[in-house]
Design an enzyme around this catalytic site. Structure first.
Site, PDB file in Angstrom:
ATOM      1  N   ARG A 100      -4.008   0.513  -2.245  1.00  0.00           N
ATOM      2  CA  ARG A 100      -3.780  -1.014  -2.308  1.00  0.00           C
ATOM      3  C   ARG A 100      -3.337  -1.472  -3.628  1.00  0.00           C
ATOM      4  O   ARG A 100      -4.037  -1.262  -4.504  1.00  0.00           O
ATOM      5  CB  ARG A 100      -4.586  -1.875  -1.476  1.00  0.00           C
ATOM      6  CG  ARG A 100      -4.814  -1.476  -0.013  1.00  0.00           C
ATOM      7  CD  ARG A 100      -5.779  -2.390   0.705  1.00  0.00           C
ATOM      8  NE  ARG A 100      -6.365  -1.928   1.912  1.00  0.00           N
ATOM      9  CZ  ARG A 100      -7.251  -1.313   2.329  1.00  0.00           C
ATOM     10  NH1 ARG A 100      -7.921  -0.678   1.226  1.00  0.00           N
ATOM     11  NH2 ARG A 100      -7.523  -0.786   3.585  1.00  0.00           N
ATOM     12  N   HIS A 126       0.153   5.866   0.682  1.00  0.00           N
ATOM     13  CA  HIS A 126      -0.943   6.921   0.994  1.00  0.00           C
ATOM     14  C   HIS A 126      -0.680   8.065   0.113  1.00  0.00           C
ATOM     15  O   HIS A 126       0.456   8.385  -0.148  1.00  0.00           O
ATOM     16  CB  HIS A 126      -0.770   7.283   2.383  1.00  0.00           C
ATOM     17  CG  HIS A 126      -0.788   5.976   3.198  1.00  0.00           C
ATOM     18  ND1 HIS A 126      -1.823   5.109   3.576  1.00  0.00           N
ATOM     19  CD2 HIS A 126       0.285   5.633   4.298  1.00  0.00           C
ATOM     20  CE1 HIS A 126      -1.451   4.143   4.593  1.00  0.00           C
ATOM     21  NE2 HIS A 126      -0.181   4.544   4.733  1.00  0.00           N
ATOM     22  N   GLU A 147       2.940   8.866   8.103  1.00  0.00           N
ATOM     23  CA  GLU A 147       2.993   7.995   9.288  1.00  0.00           C
ATOM     24  C   GLU A 147       4.570   7.515  10.123  1.00  0.00           C
ATOM     25  O   GLU A 147       5.208   7.439   9.098  1.00  0.00           O
ATOM     26  CB  GLU A 147       2.242   6.566   8.965  1.00  0.00           C
ATOM     27  CG  GLU A 147       2.521   5.756   7.906  1.00  0.00           C
ATOM     28  CD  GLU A 147       1.513   4.677   7.679  1.00  0.00           C
ATOM     29  OE1 GLU A 147       0.529   4.944   7.831  1.00  0.00           O
ATOM     30  OE2 GLU A 147       2.193   3.630   7.425  1.00  0.00           O
ATOM     31  N   HIS A 160       4.744   0.424   0.693  1.00  0.00           N
ATOM     32  CA  HIS A 160       5.300  -0.344   1.998  1.00  0.00           C
ATOM     33  C   HIS A 160       4.226  -1.657   2.472  1.00  0.00           C
ATOM     34  O   HIS A 160       3.234  -1.460   1.856  1.00  0.00           O
ATOM     35  CB  HIS A 160       5.344   0.542   3.218  1.00  0.00           C
ATOM     36  CG  HIS A 160       4.201   1.335   3.499  1.00  0.00           C
ATOM     37  ND1 HIS A 160       3.673   2.217   2.976  1.00  0.00           N
ATOM     38  CD2 HIS A 160       3.317   0.864   4.564  1.00  0.00           C
ATOM     39  CE1 HIS A 160       2.466   2.727   3.783  1.00  0.00           C
ATOM     40  NE2 HIS A 160       2.199   1.841   4.496  1.00  0.00           N
ATOM     41  N   GLN A 194       0.717  -1.179   0.013  1.00  0.00           N
ATOM     42  CA  GLN A 194       0.114  -0.129  -0.082  1.00  0.00           C
ATOM     43  C   GLN A 194       0.859   1.372  -0.027  1.00  0.00           C
ATOM     44  O   GLN A 194       2.254   1.094   0.336  1.00  0.00           O
ATOM     45  CB  GLN A 194      -1.006  -0.159   1.263  1.00  0.00           C
ATOM     46  CG  GLN A 194      -0.196   0.058   2.581  1.00  0.00           C
ATOM     47  CD  GLN A 194      -1.264  -0.162   3.744  1.00  0.00           C
ATOM     48  OE1 GLN A 194      -1.152   1.078   4.393  1.00  0.00           O
ATOM     49  NE2 GLN A 194      -1.639  -1.191   4.147  1.00  0.00           N
TER      50      GLN A 194
END
Length: 405
Positions: free
Chosen positions: A283, A98, A133, A264, A96
């Site tokens: 994804r 972001h 993140e 990642h 996935q």
């Protein structure tokens, strides 16, 4: 300051032991437990225990954002800008990435115009936020993250000794840059089923031969991970695509920061994770969930990187800080002993999460006891809060609003 009860999320890749043990509950748990959310995300907000009763943190913030968030209320549109989690992975997560903030806003508006329900499993964008993140390992934590340097990937493909891989190795060797990685990744992730059905078994046989060899082997972790992913997700093109990523191992206390576009997949481990307050995930495979390869390709950053561990650095207040460029959050870790005494905490808004031992928070005549796995909400109206260990050593994390570096 008030006790904060996290929202438990169950996914198939979660653990039946890690979160239960951390929170002092019976082991094994009835279902795989993957994440414990401490935040105000609409999808699953944590709950605050107050003298008036229990209320969701989301509603508490919405009712009086200035009191709860202080200056951050105007800076972040009256919303808590970060989401804190404990993540427990027993099996690999999806491959996935972001989106950036602009990509998230564009995608969210596009899916709204298409009238895709917010709770639809086909939805890519559930909000308008980006999702940088940081994960900090509580135990050894394994991951795939960021595209490996092309020269190293060429060496890996050739080390496996698989004739069917040679043309792909030549492709990347002829263009060892982000464009070459984009071409190879796109080729693999979109392989016709009949080609994948022939190539993937050959690659797995090559991994087995490589691991059985007695000579010097530098890609043991990569070969083992490829076999593990193929066992968990047989016939998935994401197994091949994952071979292009850096294989990362975090020891306890080390962190990994992922910005927009970094492909990642977390493999296994227990960690504290903090991110911008978003649930946007694109994804590309290794999951039974919705996969949208064209949209993933739209947001991916193919620039090869060697993601170093984010090491804690002294913050000058008795804590160590994990430095990132994200303005939405900052994360500090405190390691206390019984003789440490009281240490001052940052003013709110913030979340305190106890990850080892027992601690207490003190403010005036008020005391709040936090055992391992418990958390507290610190509003902007709370000040002069101190923490101390109880009956031995204690460790806790303090999440607060960050500042650009």
């Amino acid at each position: 300051m008030h006790e904060l009860v996290g929202a438990l999320r169950s996914y198939a890749w979660g653990s039946r032991t890690a979160l239960a043990e951390l929170c002092g509950r019976p082991v094994p748990s009835a279902h795989p437990e993957a994440e414990l959310w401490f935040g105000a995300h609409p999808a699953d907000p944590a709950h605050v225990r107050t003298p008036e009763g229990t209320v969701s943190l989301l509603k508490l913030v919405e009712a009086d954002p200035e009191r709860e968030l202080g200056a951050a209320a105007s800076e972040f549109g009256g919303k808590l800008p970060f989401l804190l989690k404990i993540l427990a992975a027993e099996e690999p997560l999806s491959l996935q990435a972001h989106p950036s903030e602009v990509q998230a806003q564009t995608g969210f508006e596009r899916e709204n115009r298409a009238r895709v329900p917010l709770d639809s499993p086909m939805r890519n964008y559930r909000d308008e936020n980006h999702k940088p993140e940081l994960v900090v390992a509580l135990e050894r934590f394994e991951a795939l993250a960021g595209f490996r340097a092309p020269e190293r990937t060429v060496a890996l493909l050739r080390a496996l000794g698989v004739p069917q891989l040679e043309s792909y190795a030549e492709l990347l060797a002829a263009q060892p840059d982000s464009a070459g990685l984009r071409t190879l990744f796109t080729t693999w992730i979109t392989l016709p089923h009949n080609v994948l059905a022939s190539l993937l078994p050959a690659v797995l046989d090559g991994c087995v031969r490589y691991l059985s060899a007695r000579d010097d082997r530098v890609f043991v972790a990569e070969a083992r991970t490829t076999l593990e992913l193929a066992e968990a997700y047989p016939g998935d093109a994401g197994v091949l695509a994952a071979m292009l990523l850096n294989r990362v191992t975090l020891e306890p206390g080390q962190g990994l920061f992922l910005d927009a576009g970094n492909l990642h997949a977390y493999l296994r481990g227990l960690g504290v994770e903090i991110m911008a307050n978003s649930d946007n995930v694109l994804r590309g495979g290794l999951t039974p969930k919705h996969v949208d390869v064209p949209e993933l390709l739209r947001v991916l950053d193919f620039e090869p990187i060697d993601l170093p561990a984010v090491l804690p650095e002294p913050a000058g207040d008795g804590s160590v800080r994990y430095r990132t460029p994200a303005p939405e959050f900052a994360l500090h870790r405190f390691d206390l002993t019984a003789g440490t005494g009281q240490v001052p905490l940052h003013d709110g808004p913030g979340i305190v999460l106890c990850t080892a031992g027992t601690m207490r928070l003190l403010r005036g005549g008020q005391t709040l006891l936090l055992e391992r796995g418990a958390a507290a909400w610190i509003s902007a109206a709370d000040s002069d809060i101190r923490a101390q260990a109880v009956d031995g050593a204690a460790q806790f994390f303090c999440a607060c609003v960050g500042h650009p570096n």
